[in-house]
Design an enzyme around this catalytic site. Structure first.
Site, short mmCIF file in Angstrom:
data_model
loop_
_atom_site.label_atom_id
_atom_site.label_comp_id
_atom_site.label_asym_id
_atom_site.label_seq_id
_atom_site.Cartn_x
_atom_site.Cartn_y
_atom_site.Cartn_z
N SER A 1 6.64 -3.71 -67.68
CA SER A 1 6.81 -5.11 -67.26
C SER A 1 5.51 -5.51 -66.57
O SER A 1 4.71 -4.64 -66.21
CB SER A 1 7.98 -5.18 -66.27
OG SER A 1 7.94 -6.38 -65.54
N TYR B 1 12.99 -2.09 -59.12
CA TYR B 1 12.43 -2.42 -60.45
C TYR B 1 10.92 -2.18 -60.48
O TYR B 1 10.39 -1.57 -61.41
CB TYR B 1 12.77 -3.88 -60.75
CG TYR B 1 12.54 -4.32 -62.17
CD1 TYR B 1 13.46 -4.01 -63.18
CD2 TYR B 1 11.42 -5.07 -62.51
CE1 TYR B 1 13.26 -4.44 -64.48
CE2 TYR B 1 11.23 -5.51 -63.82
CZ TYR B 1 12.14 -5.20 -64.80
OH TYR B 1 11.95 -5.64 -66.09
#
Ligand code: NAD
Length: 260
Positions: free
Chosen positions: A142, A155
């Site tokens: 990401s 995350y």
């Protein structure tokens, strides 16, 4: 560059980014196993893709955090098609909290799906790739593999960790013709992101519109979401690249949100 006859496993591919990667691979002639917790949706997606062709797809039940389930799922693919050429470790979730309130169970759950999932699926596929003397591992990172945001301690930690794992796979895999790379997308409007919009608005005390325009798209060059098709195209490039020159790398696809 195409994936004619290549045997691919894409985790978390019953919907969202993974489903689009599976579609792009089937369009390119691949045999794709859609490995997901949600077997019914995985089988439906697989049937739709097989109808579309020219490749084909099957659904495989897999919880990426369960070693026996991962090994069983990979074995089922090998029993069906004879090997594994491409692994896309894509399954993932998002949980947002401020750090001081982050429930330990949520932290462990998120890290387990992203990191243990990537580790277990890679470990299960490598013996088949090593035996064949070639293979490609693609991990779904990401922009949060490179950048931090408030509320996303777990995350951001997991996505940074995947860069390290990919580099080790690249170094160990080189002797066996195996390469590993990471895709780093910006915000893509999938269920994972749709769910976050009201959650972030609540946690930050701002409107949902502000979450989208300021938090999610504020740093892009054109205020646009990245699309599932954009991400699938990078996944296709990494899988179909003809030599082992492209390994240990990450590509950011984020409308310029993060530049390096
Ligand atoms: P999504 O929620 O639409 O789909 C995730 C899929 O993973 C679902 O089909 C779900 O059933 C499956 N899954 C969840 N836990 C699983 C488990 N334990 N075992 C097997 N399958 C499981 O999410 P998405 O937006 O398509 O995200 C896919 C990947 O892309 C994730 O790794 C995510 O972190 C990453 N990513 C997403 C965005 C975004 O903006 N959507 C941006 C960057 C990276």
């Amino acid at each position: 560059m195409n994936l004619n006859g290549k045997i691919c496993i894409v985790t978390g591919a019953a919907r969202g980014i993974g489903a689009e990667i599976a579609k792009r691979y089937v369009q390119s002639g691949a045999k794709v196993a859609i490995a997901d917790l949600a077997l019914e949706s995985a089988e439906k997606t697989a049937a739709d893709l097989t109808r579309m062709g020219p490749g084909e797809a099957i659904g495989v039940a897999m919880n990426v955090t369960d070693e026996a389930a991962v090994n069983g799922g990979v074995q089922a693919v090998v029993d069906t098609w004879g090997g594994v050429d491409v692994l896309v470790s894509n399954a993932g979730i998002q949980i947002v909290h401020e750090l001081q309130d982050f429930p330990y169970d949520d932290w462990k759950k998120l890290l387990s799906i992203h990191l243990n999932g990537a580790f277990l699926t890679t470990k299960a596929c490598l013996p088949y790739m090593y035996k064949a003397g070639s293979g490609t591992v693609i991990l779904m990172g990401s922009v949060h593999s490179k950048e931090a945001s408030p509320l996303k301690a777990a995350y951001v930690t997991a996505k940074h960790g995947l860069l390290g794992l990919a580099r080790v796979i690249a170094k160990e895999g080189a002797a066996h013709g195996v390469r590993a790379n990471v895709i780093c997308p910006g915000f893509v409007k999938t269920p994972l992101v749709e769910k976050q919009i009201p959650e972030q608005a609540r946690e930050l005390g701002i409107s949902e519109e502000e979450v989208v325009n300021r938090i999610m798209l504020g740093g892009t060059v054109d205020k646009e979401f990245t699309t599932v098709e954009d991400v699938a195209e990078i996944a296709h490039l990494f899988a179909a690249f003809p030599t082992n020159a492209l390994t240990g790398q990450s590509i950011i696809v984020s409308h310029g949100w993060f530049m390096e």
